[in-house]
Design a protein around this motif. Structure first.
Motif, PDB file in Angstrom:
ATOM      1  N   ARG A   1      -7.551  44.560  70.633  1.00 15.77           N
ATOM      2  CA  ARG A   1      -8.676  43.990  69.892  1.00 15.77           C
ATOM      3  C   ARG A   1      -9.392  45.091  69.092  1.00 15.77           C
ATOM      4  O   ARG A   1     -10.494  45.501  69.447  1.00 15.77           O
ATOM      5  CB  ARG A   1      -9.635  43.284  70.852  1.00 15.77           C
ATOM      6  N   PRO A   2      -8.772  45.535  68.000  1.00 17.94           N
ATOM      7  CA  PRO A   2      -9.395  46.587  67.197  1.00 17.94           C
ATOM      8  C   PRO A   2     -10.471  46.085  66.240  1.00 17.94           C
ATOM      9  O   PRO A   2     -11.206  46.882  65.659  1.00 17.94           O
ATOM     10  CB  PRO A   2      -8.216  47.165  66.410  1.00 17.94           C
ATOM     11  N   PHE A   3     -10.544  44.755  66.070  1.00 15.85           N
ATOM     12  CA  PHE A   3     -11.505  44.156  65.139  1.00 15.85           C
ATOM     13  C   PHE A   3     -12.753  43.687  65.883  1.00 15.85           C
ATOM     14  O   PHE A   3     -12.695  43.340  67.066  1.00 15.85           O
ATOM     15  CB  PHE A   3     -10.905  42.941  64.433  1.00 15.85           C
TER      16      PHE A   3
ATOM     17  N   PRO B   1     -15.452  41.284  69.889  1.00 15.59           N
ATOM     18  CA  PRO B   1     -14.075  41.689  69.580  1.00 15.59           C
ATOM     19  C   PRO B   1     -13.187  40.502  69.217  1.00 15.59           C
ATOM     20  O   PRO B   1     -13.377  39.386  69.708  1.00 15.59           O
ATOM     21  CB  PRO B   1     -13.600  42.347  70.872  1.00 15.59           C
ATOM     22  N   LEU B   2     -12.215  40.767  68.343  1.00 18.11           N
ATOM     23  CA  LEU B   2     -11.210  39.780  67.956  1.00 18.11           C
ATOM     24  C   LEU B   2      -9.832  40.348  68.246  1.00 18.11           C
ATOM     25  O   LEU B   2      -9.583  41.550  68.092  1.00 18.11           O
ATOM     26  CB  LEU B   2     -11.310  39.432  66.464  1.00 18.11           C
TER      27      LEU B   2
ATOM     28  N   PRO C   1     -10.703  34.471  69.624  1.00 18.75           N
ATOM     29  CA  PRO C   1     -10.418  34.465  68.185  1.00 18.75           C
ATOM     30  C   PRO C   1      -9.456  35.589  67.814  1.00 18.75           C
ATOM     31  O   PRO C   1      -9.454  36.655  68.442  1.00 18.75           O
ATOM     32  CB  PRO C   1     -11.797  34.680  67.556  1.00 18.75           C
ATOM     33  N   VAL C   2      -8.650  35.337  66.779  1.00 20.15           N
ATOM     34  CA  VAL C   2      -7.613  36.277  66.400  1.00 20.15           C
ATOM     35  C   VAL C   2      -7.564  36.407  64.883  1.00 20.15           C
ATOM     36  O   VAL C   2      -7.757  35.426  64.156  1.00 20.15           O
ATOM     37  CB  VAL C   2      -6.243  35.825  66.954  1.00 20.15           C
TER      38      VAL C   2
ATOM     39  N   LEU D   1     -15.760  41.110  58.843  1.00 21.81           N
ATOM     40  CA  LEU D   1     -14.990  41.788  59.878  1.00 21.81           C
ATOM     41  C   LEU D   1     -15.222  43.293  59.819  1.00 21.81           C
ATOM     42  O   LEU D   1     -15.464  43.864  58.750  1.00 21.81           O
ATOM     43  CB  LEU D   1     -13.495  41.520  59.701  1.00 21.81           C
ATOM     44  N   GLU D   2     -15.105  43.934  60.970  1.00 17.82           N
ATOM     45  CA  GLU D   2     -15.148  45.381  61.050  1.00 17.82           C
ATOM     46  C   GLU D   2     -13.957  45.847  61.872  1.00 17.82           C
ATOM     47  O   GLU D   2     -13.417  45.101  62.695  1.00 17.82           O
ATOM     48  CB  GLU D   2     -16.454  45.852  61.688  1.00 17.82           C
ATOM     49  N   ILE D   3     -13.541  47.075  61.642  1.00 15.48           N
ATOM     50  CA  ILE D   3     -12.404  47.632  62.375  1.00 15.48           C
ATOM     51  C   ILE D   3     -12.736  49.068  62.756  1.00 15.48           C
ATOM     52  O   ILE D   3     -13.403  49.795  61.996  1.00 15.48           O
ATOM     53  CB  ILE D   3     -11.110  47.553  61.535  1.00 15.48           C
TER      54      ILE D   3
END
Length: 349
Positions: free
Chosen positions: A111-113, A119-120, A53-54, A17-19
């Protein structure tokens, strides 16, 4: 970075994951611990509809890593407990001191990820099941560093909801009588909220007799394994009955247990289309049925208050943590929660 992702079919621990960096009015938090609440499981089983996706999780605490422009109440290095309430602070409801009713805080997931460039969604404006998360400044509440972060994590949902339902929504008063149906993470906090309010009789009801010791520790004066026996203790009924399971049949039982001028407070989460029935004639003696969102809380005020009460030995937090799990053991933590083997399991990073 690591985090728990639900794609609509299964939840898995991802490590890619990235943010993004924090923008104006935002805070980047390195999550240390996050409680596993049934609301997270309700996303997985479909009880709570949510886009996918979350990244799951909504009950977390950690250390501020960076802040965006305009953020002054927390700085990098501060310990914070996170609320799920990304209220705007400027609407009429926020101005009235009712941030849980802010329309800009409900149903607008961001969706910050990203994962693999895609985006998630962020669950409950929080997504605490990730090594880092990004929240609005209003959601990050500074807490004393002496509070273990595994305990502080639970303030942001279970404690705010349960204790807040008693103090803010029901406004239980000294000498009142209280019945709590269901003694999971929310129910235990209702019990200690009733104790803090000075209720004189606090009846805990749970079908699992193994929960009696913990229920009494949190404030129950009586423990029953069946609702039918409540009238043996309170022949006239209770002034406050809290339904913490989310079972429509128990909603009816909660209403039936009310004394004159009593109120039933609904905290359990049934399916969105579930219907409950009751006899309207039973309500004519000034009885009430109350909904309650997030303990009717004001997180910047309430989290700080509960942290202070913990420091004074008046609010139990450590005792809520039954077991901690590394985030990689999410499946086991979820299974233990589903099986009722923990009051609260806490994921650690």
């Amino acid at each position: 970075m690591r985090g728990v992702v639900f794609d609509g079919e299964r939840a898995e621990v991802a490590d890619d994951l990235e943010i993004r960096d924090p923008g104006p009015g935002e805070v980047l938090v390195a999550i240390a611990a996050a409680g596993l609440c049934h609301s997270d499981l309700s996303v997985i089983d479909g009880t709570i509809p949510f886009p996918v996706p979350v990244v799951l999780g909504h009950e977390g605490a950690g250390v501020v890593e960076a802040v965006g422009s305009g953020v002054t109440h927390v700085v990098p290095g501060d310990h914070v407990s996170l609320s799920t309430l990304a209220n705007c602070g400027a609407c009429a409801e926020c101005d009235r001191g009712r941030p849980t009713m802010c329309r800009k805080a409900i149903g607008r997931p961001e969706r910050p990820f990203t994962r693999g460039g895609k985006p998630l969604y962020q669950f409950a404006a929080n997504s605490a099941f990730a090594e880092r998360t990004l929240v609005k400044a209003v959601q990050a509440v500074r807490i004393p560093p002496e509070i273990p972060l595994t305990s502080a994590a639970l303030i942001g949902c279970g404690v705010l909801t349960g204790v807040g339902a008693v103090l803010n929504r029901a406004k239980v008063a000294l000498g009142d009588t209280v019945v709590v149906i269901g003694t999971g993470g929310i129910g235990l906090n209702v019990l200690q909220g009733a104790r803090l309010a000075g209720a004189v009789t606090i009846v805990a009801v749970d079908t699992n007799p193994a929960k009696e010791e913990t229920a009494r520790l949190f404030g129950a004066t009586h423990f029953l394994t069946a609702v039918d026996a409540v009238r043996d203790i309170l022949p006239d009924g209770a002034q406050h009955v809290f339904e913490c399971v989310g079972h429509t049949g128990l909603v009816r039982r909660a209403i039936d247990l009310l004394d004159r001028h009593g109120q039933a407070v609904l905290l359990g989460m049934p399916a969105p289309t579930a219907e409950a029935t009751f006899l309207p004639a039973a309500m004519f003696l000034d009885k009430s049925i109350l909904g309650c969102r997030y303990g009717s809380s004001r997180p910047q005020h309430d989290i700080a208050l509960y942290a202070r009460l913990y420091g004074e030995g008046r609010l139990l937090l450590d005792e809520l943590v039954t077991e901690t799990y590394p985030v990689e053991d999410f499946a086991k933590a979820a299974d233990d929660a589903e099986g009722g083997r923990v009051a609260r399991g806490v994921l650690t990073f």
